[in-house]
Design an enzyme around this catalytic site. Structure first.
Site, PDB file in Angstrom:
ATOM      1  N   CYS A   1       0.819  -1.229   0.000  1.00 13.88           N
ATOM      2  CA  CYS A   1       0.000   0.000   0.000  1.00 13.88           C
ATOM      3  C   CYS A   1       0.847   1.272   0.000  1.00 13.88           C
ATOM      4  O   CYS A   1       0.352   2.339  -0.352  1.00 13.88           O
ATOM      5  CB  CYS A   1      -0.944   0.006   1.197  1.00 13.88           C
ATOM      6  SG  CYS A   1      -1.965  -1.465   1.231  1.00 13.88           S
TER       7      CYS A   1
ATOM      8  N   ASN B   1     -10.150  -1.214  -1.564  1.00 12.47           N
ATOM      9  CA  ASN B   1      -8.720  -0.971  -1.379  1.00 12.47           C
ATOM     10  C   ASN B   1      -7.974  -1.525  -2.590  1.00 12.47           C
ATOM     11  O   ASN B   1      -7.952  -2.733  -2.814  1.00 12.47           O
ATOM     12  CB  ASN B   1      -8.272  -1.659  -0.084  1.00 12.47           C
ATOM     13  CG  ASN B   1      -6.810  -1.434   0.232  1.00 12.47           C
ATOM     14  OD1 ASN B   1      -6.047  -0.916  -0.588  1.00 12.47           O
ATOM     15  ND2 ASN B   1      -6.398  -1.837   1.423  1.00 12.47           N
TER      16      ASN B   1
ATOM     17  N   HIS C   1      -4.050   6.937   1.476  1.00 12.70           N
ATOM     18  CA  HIS C   1      -4.296   5.557   1.037  1.00 12.70           C
ATOM     19  C   HIS C   1      -5.709   5.165   1.474  1.00 12.70           C
ATOM     20  O   HIS C   1      -6.165   5.557   2.550  1.00 12.70           O
ATOM     21  CB  HIS C   1      -3.251   4.639   1.677  1.00 12.70           C
ATOM     22  CG  HIS C   1      -3.555   3.185   1.530  1.00 12.70           C
ATOM     23  ND1 HIS C   1      -3.836   2.606   0.322  1.00 12.70           N
ATOM     24  CD2 HIS C   1      -3.624   2.183   2.454  1.00 12.70           C
ATOM     25  CE1 HIS C   1      -4.065   1.317   0.506  1.00 12.70           C
ATOM     26  NE2 HIS C   1      -3.946   1.035   1.785  1.00 12.70           N
TER      27      HIS C   1
END
Ligand code: UT7
Length: 332
Positions: free
Chosen positions: A114, A289, A259
């Site tokens: 990420c 995500n 994020h």
């Protein structure tokens, strides 16, 4: 002082929309559970097998190059961040370079999950400031849908992830008062197995065994609560660190582009920083995500929605598997 900046950004998602209700037909879950815990309503999955992260990166990269007013001939290097590469090796960077007709140009893959986009941005920044390369394509792209366990056993992780790509052309800022003002990166392997995929693994002969597949050790696993705790603490820390390095305070921030792992995490960070909700970009509701792709995708959305004006200061934050985390401040 030479500074790098993002000259153009682009994104791409597959057309197949998968709602929480669609997932509830495959496992014991509900729209209510997923939305309340994460803020996700739907995500995109690749339309068919055969499409990898390198493919999603192509339209995202073309859009970024068009916005930057450059062509593939002008790009000096590719940095490709992904945790879901088409192949174990070679990396996605060379595949993207081939698709864009950039043969001979250096291509590097980044395995920082990420935080991959921010790690990639830091390398591109260093290359630009060192005078090594002028224009670098920094990409975050993921295909999660082929690797998650869409069944009760994998439901805690499976409902969170989606497919998508984002890309940015990084080059010298025409105005030295604008561009990347600071970047801070961190990692701590203490939590390596808190969010991971164990197999295939070079620790085992033939990398994966029928028993490992039977046990589902090739699917991602997460200790959700533990990751949540780390994510909130470290994201907050690194946001403050990046601002301090830029000689700024929260009052200088026009937009937070974080994020997108969980809307609750980002709301918590914003509240702790005392940043009003209208200064935070959330798009997890539509895409879930997408790990390395979330930041360039969210940045692209912010530009499309005209939320970034000339001179605005944007704070980026990321936290993910590894653990790895980072923050950056950029004036556009
Ligand atoms: O991008 C990388 C970084 N990742 C993150 O930052 C994610 C961090 N973690 C989180 O965002 C949260 O921990 C989650 C959203 C993943 C989970 O929320 P939670 O409040 O921590 O839930 P939980 O894992 O403690 O699970 C609560 C309950 C459990 O049942 P019991 O034990 O209370 O009976 C789970 O079995 O919810 C159950 N559960 C589900 N129920 C319906 C787990 N997954 C599901 C599901 N649908 N998909």
């Amino acid at each position: 002082m030479i500074r790098s900046t993002i000259l153009g950004v682009g994104s791409y998602v597959p057309t197949k929309v998968v709602t929480n209700d669609d997932l509830a037909k495959m496992m014991t879950t509900s729209d209510e559970w997923i939305f309340q815990r994460s803020g996700i309503k739907e995500r995109r999955f690749v339309e068919e097998e055969g499409i990898g992260s390198s493919h999603l990166a192509v339209p995202a990269s073309k859009m970024a190059m068009e916005r930057a007013g450059v062509t593939a001939d002008d790009i000096d290097a590719i940095i490709f961040a992904t945790l879901s590469p088409d192949y174990d090796f070679p990396g996605c960077g060379v595949l993207l370079g081939r698709s864009l007709g950039m043969n001979g140009k250096p291509a590097m893959d980044i395995r920082n999950q990420c935080s991959g986009f921010l790690y990639g941005l830091s390398v591109a920044d260093a290359w630009v400031r060192a005078g090594m390369y002028e224009k670098i394509l920094v990409v975050g792209s993921e295909v999660h849908s082929t690797g998650i366990e869409l069944a009760d056993r994998g439901r805690d992780v499976a409902v969170l992830f989606g497919d998508g790509a984002g890309a940015a052309v990084v080059g010298r800022s025409p105005d030295d008062n604008k561009g990347l003002l600071s970047i801070a990166l961190h990692a701590d392997g203490a939590g390596a197995e808190d969010l991971w995929i164990e197999a295939p693994t070079s620790r085992v002969k033939h990398r994966i065994t029928p028993q490992m597949i039977e046990d589902g050790r090739h699917f991602p696993k997460m200790k959700g609560k533990q990751v949540f705790r780390w994510a909130t603490e470290k994201t907050l820390e690194v946001a403050r660190e990046a601002l301090k390095k830029a000689d700024m305070t929260v009052a200088d921030v026009d937009l937070l582009v974080p994020h997108q792992a969980n809307k609750r995490i980002n709301q918590f960070i914003a509240a702790k920083l005392e940043l009003p909700e209208e200064k935070v970009v959330h798009n997890i509701e539509k895409y879930g995500n997408t790990t390395a792709a979330t930041i360039p995708m969210a940045l692209d959305a912010a530009f499309k929605d005209e939320r970034i004006k000339d001179g605005d200061v944007v704070l980026f934050t990321a936290f993910g598997s590894g653990y790895t985390w980072g923050g950056a401040v950029m004036r556009f």
